[in-house]
Design an enzyme around this catalytic site. Structure first.
Site, short mmCIF file in Angstrom:
data_model
loop_
_atom_site.label_atom_id
_atom_site.label_comp_id
_atom_site.label_asym_id
_atom_site.label_seq_id
_atom_site.Cartn_x
_atom_site.Cartn_y
_atom_site.Cartn_z
N ASN A 126 0.83 -1.25 -0.23
CA ASN A 126 0.09 -0.02 -0.01
C ASN A 126 0.88 1.30 -0.18
O ASN A 126 1.74 1.47 1.08
CB ASN A 126 -0.96 -0.03 1.16
CG ASN A 126 -1.79 1.35 1.57
OD1 ASN A 126 -2.09 2.07 0.59
ND2 ASN A 126 -2.11 1.62 2.73
N CYS A 134 -4.09 0.76 6.17
CA CYS A 134 -3.67 -0.45 6.42
C CYS A 134 -3.16 -0.69 7.64
O CYS A 134 -3.27 -1.81 8.28
CB CYS A 134 -2.29 -0.86 5.31
SG CYS A 134 -1.14 0.50 5.53
N HIS A 135 -3.04 0.43 8.70
CA HIS A 135 -2.94 0.13 10.00
C HIS A 135 -4.06 -0.33 10.64
O HIS A 135 -3.66 -0.90 11.96
CB HIS A 135 -2.38 1.58 10.70
CG HIS A 135 -3.54 2.56 10.61
ND1 HIS A 135 -3.74 3.33 9.26
CD2 HIS A 135 -4.35 2.70 11.18
CE1 HIS A 135 -4.68 4.26 9.64
NE2 HIS A 135 -5.30 4.17 10.92
#
Length: 167
Positions: A126, A134-135
């Site tokens: 990403n 995405c975290h």
């Protein structure tokens, strides 16, 4: 032409990279948001031009996010990545602020329920940290797993959002 700027944040100086765009607010389509030392993160290249003003809108949205005044982003991005990566990234974008999800859930949402390793690779690729969240992806047991920007940054972002473990 490729443009860039940096934005200070609680997780480090963010490098923003984009391409000039006649349709984007501020004139830039965002291609990358990365942290110092990030795996596969962008690095300023010869021929790129620093243009802080072109990133004014995304910089303002990032500042609002870190100030707790915004829970999402509305910026034009460049559509890079394979079809599979874009499906995974679309699934990431659907994960609500303040929550977490699992790789399995993302795999199902991307239409590839048995492809957890490939999903993990797509998440790791990403290019838009923070903007494409995405975290918010954690292990099946709720544990923090890899993050291209480093686990301390992931912990900070999840704590900032008041995220609850997936489950």
């Amino acid at each position: 032409m490729t443009l860039y700027t940096t934005v200070d944040s609680p997780v480090g100086a963010l490098l923003l990279v984009g391409e000039e765009s006649a349709t984007a607010a501020g004139g830039v389509a965002l291609a990358s948001v990365s942290l110092p030392g990030q795996k596969r993160g962008a690095v300023v290249q010869e021929g790129w031009r620093r243009d802080d003003a072109a990133f004014g809108e995304v910089s303002a949205q990032l500042r609002a996010y870190f100030a707790g005044e915004a829970t999402g982003f509305d910026v034009e991005c460049t559509p890079r990545g394979t079809d599979f990566q874009r499906r995974v990234w679309a699934a990431l974008e659907a994960v609500p602020y303040g929550t977490t999800t699992t790789y399995t859930t993302i795999a199902v949402a991307a239409g590839s329920p048995g492809a957890m390793r490939a999903v993990g690779a797509a998440i790791g690729a990403n290019p838009l940290l923070i903007v494409r969240p995405c975290h918010r992806v954690v292990g099946a047991d709720g544990s923090l797993t890899g993050y291209a920007g480093g686990l301390p940054a992931k912990q900070h972002l999840l704590a900032h959002e008041g995220a609850r473990p997936a489950g």
